[in-house]
Design a protein around this motif. Structure first.
Motif: not given
Length: 111
Positions: A44-59
């Motif tokens: 029942g408690k509240s908290f803040y959330a964030s999404r952490e995006v990771s970008i990768t590259y391929s060759t």
């Protein structure tokens, strides 16, 4: 349980930092990186959330060979497969010209 005992940073799902409840299908919580205030159904408690995006590259290596059209040697050769047509083994310059030809042919066919 104290916050320091709960793994809630850089996790695969949202985790309540108060009780450790893991939120399955965390991707459903908004489209932004900042997800905002979330209330835990477990404690029942509240908290803040964030999404952490990771970008990768391929060759990958380009294919070199002889263009089937202009016969230039040791050039990058490409293939193209689309609903409007296809080609293979053409250099970038000849491929560009062939794509334009295929587009024009397609547009003319639907007029």
């Amino acid at each position: 349980m104290e916050c320091k005992d709960i793994n809630h940073e850089c996790t695969d799902e949202i985790v309540c930092p108060f009780c450790g409840q893991e939120f399955t299908d965390s991707w459903e919580y908004g489209d932004d990186e900042a997800l905002g205030l979330i209330e835990c159904d477990e404690c029942g408690k509240s908290f803040y959330a964030s999404r952490e995006v990771s970008i990768t590259y391929s060759t990958r290596k380009a294919n070199y060979g002889t263009c089937k059209n202009c016969k230039d040697e040791n050039v990058v050769i490409e293939s193209y497969h689309s609903s409007i047509g296809r080609y293979s083994g053409l250099c970038v310059k000849c491929g560009r010209a062939e794509k334009q030809r295929l587009r024009k042919k397609y547009i003319d066919s639907i007029r």
